[in-house]
Design an enzyme around this catalytic site. Sequence first.
Site, PDB file in Angstrom:
ATOM      1  N   SER A 122       0.966  -1.040  -0.198  1.00 37.82           N
ATOM      2  CA  SER A 122       0.147   0.007  -0.066  1.00 37.82           C
ATOM      3  C   SER A 122       0.934   1.152   0.136  1.00 37.82           C
ATOM      4  O   SER A 122       2.165   1.148   0.527  1.00 37.82           O
ATOM      5  CB  SER A 122      -0.878  -0.044   1.350  1.00 37.82           C
ATOM      6  N   TYR A 146      -1.621   0.121  10.389  1.00 40.27           N
ATOM      7  CA  TYR A 146      -1.979  -0.538   9.007  1.00 40.27           C
ATOM      8  C   TYR A 146      -0.721  -0.384   8.084  1.00 40.27           C
ATOM      9  O   TYR A 146      -0.159  -1.400   7.604  1.00 40.27           O
ATOM     10  CB  TYR A 146      -3.278  -0.068   8.171  1.00 40.27           C
ATOM     11  N   LYS A 150       2.098  -3.491   6.452  1.00 38.99           N
ATOM     12  CA  LYS A 150       2.533  -3.524   5.143  1.00 38.99           C
ATOM     13  C   LYS A 150       4.140  -3.574   4.996  1.00 38.99           C
ATOM     14  O   LYS A 150       4.796  -4.191   4.224  1.00 38.99           O
ATOM     15  CB  LYS A 150       1.969  -2.679   4.215  1.00 38.99           C
TER      16      LYS A 150
HETATM   17  N1  UFG Z   1     -13.210  11.134   3.001  1.00 37.27           N
HETATM   18  C1  UFG Z   1     -14.292  11.850   3.054  1.00 37.27           C
HETATM   19  N2  UFG Z   1     -15.432  11.383   3.535  1.00 37.27           N
HETATM   20  C2  UFG Z   1     -15.523  10.212   3.824  1.00 37.27           C
HETATM   21  C3  UFG Z   1     -14.453   9.052   3.552  1.00 37.27           C
HETATM   22  C4  UFG Z   1     -13.479   9.649   3.113  1.00 37.27           C
HETATM   23  O1  UFG Z   1     -14.023  13.143   3.099  1.00 37.27           O
HETATM   24  O2  UFG Z   1     -16.668   9.732   4.292  1.00 37.27           O
HETATM   25  C5  UFG Z   1     -11.875  11.620   2.293  1.00 37.27           C
HETATM   26  C6  UFG Z   1     -10.662  11.228   3.273  1.00 37.27           C
HETATM   27  O3  UFG Z   1     -10.572  12.210   4.364  1.00 37.27           O
HETATM   28  C7  UFG Z   1      -9.634  11.237   2.203  1.00 37.27           C
HETATM   29  C8  UFG Z   1     -10.211  10.599   0.822  1.00 37.27           C
HETATM   30  O4  UFG Z   1     -11.517  10.870   0.917  1.00 37.27           O
HETATM   31  O5  UFG Z   1      -8.970  12.362   2.030  1.00 37.27           O
HETATM   32  C9  UFG Z   1     -10.101   9.200   0.729  1.00 37.27           C
HETATM   33  O6  UFG Z   1     -10.355   8.573   1.685  1.00 37.27           O
HETATM   34  P1  UFG Z   1     -10.617   7.084   1.548  1.00 37.27           P
HETATM   35  O7  UFG Z   1     -11.163   6.476   2.988  1.00 37.27           O
HETATM   36  O8  UFG Z   1     -11.697   6.546   0.610  1.00 37.27           O
HETATM   37  O9  UFG Z   1      -9.257   6.286   1.307  1.00 37.27           O
HETATM   38  P2  UFG Z   1      -7.763   6.571   2.240  1.00 37.27           P
HETATM   39  O10 UFG Z   1      -7.191   7.601   1.231  1.00 37.27           O
HETATM   40  O11 UFG Z   1      -7.894   7.068   3.538  1.00 37.27           O
HETATM   41  O12 UFG Z   1      -7.325   5.016   2.235  1.00 37.27           O
HETATM   42  C10 UFG Z   1      -6.740   4.562   1.102  1.00 37.27           C
HETATM   43  C11 UFG Z   1      -6.671   3.038   1.196  1.00 37.27           C
HETATM   44  C12 UFG Z   1      -6.087   2.685   2.300  1.00 37.27           C
HETATM   45  C13 UFG Z   1      -4.568   3.014   2.069  1.00 37.27           C
HETATM   46  C14 UFG Z   1      -4.633   4.542   2.260  1.00 37.27           C
HETATM   47  C15 UFG Z   1      -3.282   5.123   2.161  1.00 37.27           C
HETATM   48  O13 UFG Z   1      -8.184   2.681   1.210  1.00 37.27           O
HETATM   49  O14 UFG Z   1      -6.032   1.136   2.262  1.00 37.27           O
HETATM   50  O15 UFG Z   1      -5.458   4.824   1.258  1.00 37.27           O
HETATM   51  O16 UFG Z   1      -3.126   6.316   2.670  1.00 37.27           O
HETATM   52  F1  UFG Z   1      -3.929   2.558   3.369  1.00 37.27           F
END
Ligand code: UFG
Length: 339
Positions: A122, A146, A150
């Site tokens: 990741s 997490y 990895k």
């Molecule tokens: N976000 C929102 N509202 C929500 C959910 C997410 O604004 O309800 C935002 C988050 O703050 C972030 C973006 O949307 O800025 C993407 O969030 P996600 O939860 O969809 O994905 P992440 O970037 O947090 O997570 C992804 C992968 C993980 C990995 C991570 C690495 O899903 O497995 O990137 O940073 F570890």
Amino acid sequence: MANFMEHKILVTGGAGYIGSHACKALAGSGYTPVVFDNLSTGHRELVKWGGFFKGDLSDKEAILSCLKKYRPAAVMHFAAYAAVGESVVNPARYYSNNVVNTLNLLDAMRSRGVDKFIFSSSCAVYGLPRSLPINEDQPLEPVNPYGRTKRMVEEILSDYSAAYGMKYASLRYFNAAGADPDGETGEAHNPETHIIPLTLAAAMGKTPFVEIFGADYKTPDGTCLRDYVHVTDLAAAHLLALKLLMKNGKNLVLNLGNGRGFSVKEVVETARLVTGKKVKAVIRARRSGDPAELVASQAMARRVLGWKPRYTRLADIIRTAWQWHRKAISLRLNDCHKP
Ligand code: UFG
């Protein structure tokens, strides 16, 4: 011409989101995937491209008997927990499943003479980026358990390769998104935490609105930028990595990303356009641990694998996800609600 045995690939977590897309890609390329999955988060309905062995990676005997039965030429290892927030409050669950259970798998492979391994790593291994786009040489400084699980597995793989000759590809995904363009599989997490499915749930009226976590970042529109990479392109990269590993046996450590950043507001706006639905968005406080911007350099994957992602436009990514989410409702697969 490869012999029959070289065509069987064990896919842990093959009943899940990315794993099921990999199974489809494997089958489409003449391989026979065999899914090893405990169905704790995966779906039996998504195992449709090969064999199925219900088992848990904490059960060494189950892994050994599966390897004995199918004698795969390689293993693709998708089975893992992947919710960053949960890993902070329950690290034991993450170290035990993502690290200890991966060790069980690697040791079973060793004792059965299976020496090729494709690992779902990741972008979380990098933590806060030093510069953008992120290339593979940046230091590995994960900021949550997490990401540390990895990184640990990447270190184990390097040691196992040096000592036991294990050949591996560590593929560092950025934000996996979208769904199979033929609608045969897609994302069905429960609970759902990812922005695209949550936005589509709001478009379907399953939730009243989508929350935007932070609109005060130093980014063009104040919301976080992420690199959304289509899951079908990820699956294609796994196939290329497998073929290369089979051919030259050289280890690979590669980013898999779109190479472009899209903001949360862009995701919501594009979802409105693609679905034609009103999507209410509510600005909330920042979610802790979110870097402002994560964008991959995909240069190495392009160069080494000859990988050319096909679905790079955000609208195309969201369109395939939208097709799938509407179908998933009728399949009763997707209860897509918030934690
Ligand atoms: N976000 C929102 N509202 C929500 C959910 C997410 O604004 O309800 C935002 C988050 O703050 C972030 C973006 O949307 O800025 C993407 O969030 P996600 O939860 O969809 O994905 P992440 O970037 O947090 O997570 C992804 C992968 C993980 C990995 C991570 C690495 O899903 O497995 O990137 O940073 F570890």
